[in-house]
Write an enzyme that holds these catalytic residues in place. Sequence first.
Site, PDB file in Angstrom:
ATOM      1  CG  ASP A  66      33.933 -43.141 -14.418  1.00 37.11           C
ATOM      2  OD1 ASP A  66      32.862 -43.775 -14.380  1.00 37.11           O
ATOM      3  OD2 ASP A  66      35.019 -43.695 -14.625  1.00 37.11           O
ATOM      4  CG  HIS A 118      29.953 -42.806 -16.858  1.00 37.46           C
ATOM      5  ND1 HIS A 118      31.005 -43.680 -17.004  1.00 37.46           N
ATOM      6  CD2 HIS A 118      30.093 -41.913 -17.875  1.00 37.46           C
ATOM      7  CE1 HIS A 118      31.748 -43.327 -18.047  1.00 37.46           C
ATOM      8  NE2 HIS A 118      31.211 -42.251 -18.582  1.00 37.46           N
TER       9      HIS A 118
END
Length: 412
Positions: free
Chosen positions: A242, A268
């Site tokens: 993430d 991310h």
Amino acid sequence: MLRQSSIIGITAAVILLLVRVGYSKDLRTVTEPKTPQNCTTLKATSGDDTKTIQNALDTCTKGKAVKLSSGTFYSGPLTIPSGISLLVDSGATLKALPDPSLYDMGEETCGTIDKYGVGCKPFITIRDASGSGIYGKGTIDGQGQKKMTGKTESWWQLANNANRSTVQNAPRLLQINNSADITLYQITLQNAPFYHVVSSRTNGLTVWGVTIYAPPSSRNTDGIDPSGYNITIAHCNISTGDDDVAIKAKIAPARHISVLNNHFGKGHGMSIGSEITYGVSDVTVSGLTLDGATYGLRIKSNSYRGGLVTGVTYTNVCMHNVQQPILLDTRYENYLTGNLTPQFHDVTFTNVKVLTAGTFTFNGFSDSKPVQATMEDVHIKKGSKWITKYAKITGTWAEDVTGTLCGYAGNE
Ligand SMILES: *[C@@H]1O[C@H](CO)[C@@H](O)[C@H](O)[C@H]1NC(C)=O
Ligand SMILES: *[C@@H]1O[C@H](CO)[C@@H](O)[C@H](O)[C@H]1NC(C)=O
Ligand SMILES: *[C@@H]1O[C@H](CO)[C@@H](O)[C@H](O)[C@H]1NC(C)=O
Ligand SMILES: *[C@@H]1O[C@H](CO)[C@@H](O)[C@H](O)[C@H]1NC(C)=O
Ligand SMILES: *[C@@H]1O[C@H](CO)[C@@H](O)[C@H](O)[C@H]1NC(C)=O
């Protein structure tokens, strides 16, 4: 007269700009941390070492560290007291036991899915502390991939079962609350059941030379989610499932944050948001390389979590194989709506190179509330996609980048 006042005006503007640039960072003078001396040294027993480690932490002299010297330690939740540090030496690993009952907050929801996702204690807590830290070249492993005790699935499989209306109850690896002068140095943090490092209302946090790793498929394994004042993240190597870093302001502001000379692999990328209700400002990201991340430089929010993000400077950034190198999005997870307004102002990109084609998005909130960004020395790859809506972008960029290697910024 007129001439003089316009000169005064320009001078004032230049001074204001210098002040803004000068202060858009951690206001402390941050240098490489020094590992504290050990108050005691522990050896792994291969059984549950929770009590031994916690007792050593509770009885350690302030300013010193409990050292885990070698082998694999297994433990349930631990609290690092004020002024005390944990030192995991090279060759030592501290593993979080995957038993949900050890982390349960009393509702017997840890290890299940519900509407709230607040049923588990963190693996390591630092709370109301000053001068505490985690040091050493060893590893702290959250064992997110391990089957939970008494269950048929792992923490990460549980996370995959959560959806838009539910959240997994899984422990964060390290939670730092209401603290000051906290240091993480050299340690490797891996495979967190949920986020790796979260700080909240913390004033003075240095994360230096830290490696964070979780596989790209592990959901919500954010690297560092800092919130507070005077935060430096430097010389780290982060690859997760993430956000590698996500600056947040959910219950209090996040200001004066420096993210210097880091390398991000998968994940991310470098994010701000989506929770920015109390405002994020004075952030410098400098000397960042990204290779293989889904996103690069991202500011994300929506009308449910919105607020003001201002005074953000990205300098000397290089990206390779990043699908969405820049994304400023005021309509992130747009199924969440409320009456807050996400506004992104005074965001500057200087000396940014993107070596592979990707999508660049600037998605403002409305005509009267556009995203405002400035580009200087921005070079991207031919064939990239550029999407703008309600955006005021000044400066220039060029599709003229060459080369295929970023190197590793200041990261060794
Ligand atoms: C941030 O650090 C500076 C310099 O040490 C200090 O003066 C300031 O009070 C700190 N900010 C906050 C909110 O404590
Ligand atoms: C601290 O660590 C060193 C090196 O492992 C060891 O020799 C020394 O005995 C330790 N000190 C204490 C007080 O445990
Ligand atoms: C989410 O999952 C739960 C079961 O865990 C299910 O009852 C619910 O309908 C799902 N909601 C959505 C929006 O998919
Ligand atoms: C840390 O603070 C957050 C925000 O107030 C709170 O939700 C969380 O329970 C706290 N965690 C611990 C371990 O104190
Ligand atoms: C970053 O960490 C990964 C392991 O997660 C390692 O393979 C890589 O060599 C590291 N890179 C640097 C620059 O330290």
